[in-house]
Each structure stands twice: as C-alpha cells, then as structure tokens.
Design an enzyme around this catalytic site. Structure first.
Site, short mmCIF file in Angstrom:
data_model
loop_
_atom_site.label_atom_id
_atom_site.label_comp_id
_atom_site.label_asym_id
_atom_site.label_seq_id
_atom_site.Cartn_x
_atom_site.Cartn_y
_atom_site.Cartn_z
N HIS A 384 12.63 -1.14 1.02
CA HIS A 384 11.45 -2.02 0.97
C HIS A 384 11.23 -2.53 -0.46
CE1 HIS A 384 7.18 -3.07 2.17
NE2 HIS A 384 7.08 -3.04 0.85
N GLU A 385 11.23 -1.61 -1.41
CA GLU A 385 10.95 -2.00 -2.81
C GLU A 385 12.05 -2.90 -3.37
OE1 GLU A 385 8.05 -1.60 -3.66
OE2 GLU A 385 7.50 -0.03 -2.25
N HIS A 388 11.84 -6.40 -2.25
CA HIS A 388 10.89 -7.22 -3.02
C HIS A 388 11.62 -7.91 -4.18
CE1 HIS A 388 7.15 -6.56 -1.03
NE2 HIS A 388 7.11 -5.26 -1.25
N TYR A 399 2.83 -13.67 -3.56
CA TYR A 399 2.29 -12.45 -2.99
C TYR A 399 0.83 -12.59 -2.61
CZ TYR A 399 2.55 -7.42 -2.15
OH TYR A 399 2.57 -6.17 -1.57
N GLU A 408 6.01 -9.13 2.32
CA GLU A 408 5.91 -7.74 2.79
C GLU A 408 6.77 -7.51 4.04
OE1 GLU A 408 4.71 -4.70 2.23
OE2 GLU A 408 4.46 -5.44 0.20
N ASP A 480 -9.30 -11.25 -2.11
CA ASP A 480 -9.52 -9.97 -2.81
C ASP A 480 -9.38 -8.75 -1.90
OD1 ASP A 480 -11.80 -10.52 -1.41
OD2 ASP A 480 -13.19 -10.01 -3.03
N HIS A 487 -0.27 -6.76 3.60
CA HIS A 487 0.27 -5.58 4.28
C HIS A 487 -0.19 -5.49 5.73
CE1 HIS A 487 0.50 -4.28 0.03
NE2 HIS A 487 1.62 -3.72 0.42
ZN LIG Z 1 5.69 -3.96 -0.33
#
Ligand SMILES: [Zn+2]
Length: 563
Positions: A384-385, A388, A399, A408, A480, A487
């Site tokens: 996952h990371e 990105h 993002y 995501e 915000d 996600h």
């Molecule tokens: Zn992520």
C-alpha cells in the site's frame, strides 16, 4: 496536555488510515491517536487541469510522431483549450508499447522555456490513428504575459539555492541551473530550477526553484541519498509474527555506530536499483533529536533476532517483495521506474497506530499493541505504502476528494494483489484485542461495509455509518475530514476492483489497473475519468469486446460508476 506531533512531510503525506480518529470506536484511543498528518502543498499544484479525450477517430496519419501529433492538436485546439499548440508544445519522447500503440509525449513550452510539470501525450493506435489524448496543459501560462528574460544570472540562482539547502562548499558535481516556468501555490513564475547534490553528514540531491527576477526561493525538495563503502552480505532475521526470514544486507566498519564490523538493513544486491534501506526512528517523531529518515538499522552480527529488530526485519523483507512484484509483473524498476532507492523507517513515534508515505519514503509506527501490532508486519501495508510512491511518480493523483480516494484505492488494490491470498487489507497487523472484538482486518475489498467508518463521518453518508461499496453510499465529506473521504470513498473503487478480479483473476486485474495508473490517470482524475481510463486500458490489453474489458466495465457498473 497531550503534545501534538506534527509529521514532517516532504511533498505529500498519505497515511494508511484516517489521521485523527481511532479506526474502531469500541477500542481505546491510543494517547497519540490524534497525530496529525499535515498536508503540504503538492508539487503539482497549479498545473493545468488534466484531461483525457478518447475516441478521437482521427484520419490515419503517415506516422505517429511529434510533428503529426502537433498538427492534430492544432486542428482540434479548441477542444483542448490550447491557443497555439504548434508553438507551445515540443515533442520530447516517442515510445511504442508492447501492444503496437505509439505514445507521443510533448512538453509545454513558452518563449522556448519548458513549463514545469505540464505535458501532453497523444496516443496512437497501431495503424497511426489518434486514439486518445491525455495530459495537462497550463492555459494560464500560455496566455499570461510572463517575463521571458531573467534579471538574475544562473550563477546567482545557484548561490541562492545552495544557501537555501545549507549545502557545504564541496559538492558532488557542479550544480545545474535551468530556466523553467513554474507554477506553485497559484502563482506562475519564471524560475531557475537548480540541482544541488552533496554528501557529508546529511547528504542531499536537491531541486530548488528560485524566482528568476526576485531571487525568492519558491520551492525545494530533496530527491535521493546515496550510500557507499557498504559490502553485500546475506543475513537473517525474525519478523513481528515470528517468521524466519532471509535478508539481503550489507556490512562495513563504522566506529561511530559501534566498534568492529556492523551489519545494516541496506540491500545493494539489485542491479540498477539504488538500494533498499531500512532505518530506525528510535521512537522519535522526527521533530528535534532525530530527523527523518533516522539512522540506518544495524546489528553487531548478521542475524536480526532481538524483539526490537522485528519490525525492521519485516519492513526490509516486505520492501524487497514489493520491489520484486513491480519488477516481475509490470517491468517497473522501483517506485519511480528508474531504480530510485526504497526507504522505510520503523519505530516511528510511540505506540503510533499508522503508517504513511511522505512523498519520499515509507514510515511505520509500532502500533499500540491493542489495536495494531507493528504495522510493517503486513505485506499488504508495505505494498500500500510503496504504491503511493508509484502513484506519485505516475498519475500523481492529488490527495484529496475523488482523486485522493483513487490514490488510496490503488494503494489498497495493489496491497491485495501483492499480498494475494485474500481481499483484505491489514489482516496481519491487527492486535489481539482488535481481533477479539471482531476487527480482523483494516479494510475489506470484498465486503467494505462489514466495518464502520467512525461516528464523526456518519452524517455525511447514507446514515449507515459503514464503508461504502456503491455510489449510493458515497460520503460527501468536507476537505478537513479525511481530506474529503480519501480513506472512505476509496472503498467504492476497491470493491469495483474486487468484482472485476473475481471474474478475470488477480494477474489480469493488476495489468489493467497498472496500465490505467501509469498511462491514463492524471493528478485531478475523478471516478468518472478512472472509469474511462480503466476500460480503455482493458481494451488496449485484451481487445474491444474481450471478457476482460467487459469484466472491468461490470465491476464499475455494479458499484454505480456508470459514466
Ligand atoms: Zn494510504
């Protein structure tokens, strides 16, 4: 008073989960669960809006090249909101892919100076018809009366750049300085892009943008670090879950670490890869004592078996697994496709229940032991990371809101493709207490709605309070709150991928999603653009009426992304 820790970010920080709330309301919130992920301005800020126009049904052209691509754009310039494409674009690269398609890349220029970050690609079918056009073009810069001459000299820009990054006198190579038009935070500048590369205590390879008239440093970022004098060796270790793992490591003598030979979680065994590095943040937050990425994880022998070593062993091992996946499945050499170093930091903060990509590297918390174990234990979390990173260097999806939810989703989807046994994310990082309360993974692609999103988000959805698996359940969140649902709404795309994957298998699903991410998607793509891009990718790879293209469309239809 709780101390608020602010995570330093280089470019763009993408966390594994919502930053400000414990993912399960029933579990105790860890003292640091309010850690904020700060969103700094993305480098693509101020670029032209991305577009993707397909089914151009052009006349057959003599050849797919820069000249003909410009001629085509000129004929259709109103459609692309370009004023003088033949003057404003310069052909930089023509590539032919394995499907016989030709992609002609054109750089936007003004006064013969490149407009940083804005390029347009004309995609030709194998019979030299324009099939689609994608990219970004900054209309404002094309029209705006910007200076064409610098009052600052290149050598003055280098002086200012070196000062801004605190470069030592001794540099690896003499700095380059190139004039570009640079759009940052809504303003367009004629700027020098200066590259400053040096070694020493904190080595750097910086890109610094200096306004060519005012001398103001507009923006700067550090690209890579190099390590030398390390000798390859084999090592071993034990992971968080008790797995015995073989590792690629290095060793050298460095008295500043400890006397004698030291062994490092630095893998330099892959040709054309700058290395895989795993660092120790020593439970610091990267604020004062220990800056990112921390110190290279080391041991007095080649065996990393202490309990403190375990999260590092997993991060190191999983990084190589993900590297191998992208190389073998997609012929992609590392995150940027050009062999950039893969870096991870472990033991970030105290009891930190998250993992993130900060624009340059992966970072993992140890978890609080109630909800999560150390997060590097999950191969899907590492994938996952790292994805990105792949996204940063390909589509560049911003993002926030739908582009952020796509960012995501691609990370979750490739997480489930690399860690291929199931369609769950995070099943290996859930701690005992979480499992006992029924939380056996973090997110599910097969059944997103089996988990709650957290009560503060509920009012923005359909009232159900669950992760959505259809557009009817979409969360209309303000920026915000979870950056506008990055996600949360991601699970709609996740579920579409699952539905397609169940029909055609994970390998083909990966090919289609990878092609969309790297060929068609752009920084501001939304769900509808993703639909077009995914279907087009499936058509490119498997044909117009193929079962694969149909399955791609079906998956999207079933989650309500119908146009
Ligand atoms: Zn992520």
């Amino acid at each position: 008073m709780k101390k608020k820790h602010v995570i330093p970010v280089a470019v763009l920080s993408s966390a594994l989960l919502m930053g400000t709330v414990s993912p399960a309301q029933t579990l105790a919130v860890s003292p640091n669960a309010n850690t904020e992920v700060v969103q700094k301005k993305v480098h693509s800020e101020g670029k032209g809006k991305p577009f993707f126009v397909k089914q151009m049904q052009s006349e057959k052209q003599k050849s797919a090249d820069g000249k003909n691509a410009k001629e085509f754009l000129n004929k259709n310039k109103a459609k692309f909101k370009m004023d003088k494409p033949e003057e404003s674009l310069e052909s930089t690269k023509v590539t032919k892919d394995e499907l016989g398609m030709t992609h002609v890349k054109l750089q936007q220029k003004k006064n013969n100076i490149p407009v940083e970050g804005n390029e347009v690609t004309v995609h030709y079918s194998s019979d030299n018809r324009v099939q689609s056009v994608s990219g970004q073009f900054n209309e404002a810069i094309e029209k705006e009366g910007l200076p064409s001459k610098a009052s600052l000299s290149a050598s003055e820009s280098i002086k200012l750049a070196k000062k801004a990054v605190e470069a030592p006198d001794q540099l690896v190579e003499s700095p380059d300085s190139e004039l570009v038009y640079y759009s940052f935070q809504g303003e367009n500048h004629l700027a020098y892009k200066v590259n400053v590369n040096f070694l020493g205590d904190s080595p750097g390879n910086w890109s610094v943008y200096v306004d060519a008239n005012s001398g103001e440093v507009i923006d700067q970022y550090n690209k890579i670090m190099h390590a030398q004098d390390y000798k390859s060796s084999k090592g071993s270790g034990i992971g968080v879950l008790g797995d015995q793992l073989q590792l690629h490591i290095t060793h050298k003598n460095d008295k500043s670490v400890r006397p004698g030979t030291n062994f490092y979680l630095f893998d330099n065994s892959h040709e054309d890869l700058e290395g895989i590095y795993t660092y120790d943040m020593k439970n610091q937050w990267g604020e004062s004592d220990l800056q990112f990425p921390g110190v290279l994880f080391s041991s007095p022998n080649a065996s990393f078996k202490d309990s403190y070593d375990r999260p590092a062993v997993d991060a190191h091992y999983n990084s190589e697994e993900v590297y191998d996946y992208y190389l073998e499945e997609h012929d992609r050499n590392s995150i940027d496709g050009e062999g950039m170093a893969i870096k991870s930091s472990v033991h970030f903060g105290e009891d930190y229940n998250n993992a993130f990509w900060n624009g340059e590297q992966m970072t993992y918390g140890d978890g609080d032991g109630e909800f999560f174990v150390p997060l590097s234990a999950g191969l899907d979390v590492a994938a996952h990371e790292m994805t990105h990173g792949v996204t940063t260097y390909s589509a560049g999806l911003k993002y926030r809101f739908q582009s952020g939810a796509l960012n995501e989703a691609f990370s979750d989807i490739f997480g489930a493709l690399v860690d291929e046994e199931d369609w769950e994310i995070g099943e290996d990082i859930m701690a005992e207490d979480a499992r006992e309360s029924g939380r056996t993974s973090l997110r599910s692609l097969s059944n997103p709605s089996k988990y709650a999103v957290g009560s503060k988000y509920t009012e923005y959805g359909d009232g159900n309070g669950k992760y959505p698996s259809h557009m009817d359940e979409y969360y209309d969140l303000p920026k915000d709150l979870d950056n506008g649902g990055v996600h949360i709404n991601s699970s709609i795309i996740n579920h579409a991928a699952y539905l397609t994957g169940e029909q055609i298998g994970k390998d083909k699903l990966g090919q289609i999603y990878y092609r969309a991410l790297t060929v068609y998607l752009t920084p501001d793509s939304d769900f509808s653009h993703a639909r077009e891009s995914l279907i087009q990718s499936a058509v490119d790879l498997y044909g117009e009426n193929s079962a694969e293209a149909q399955a791609t469309e079906d998956g999207l239809n079933q989650v309500g992304i119908t146009e």
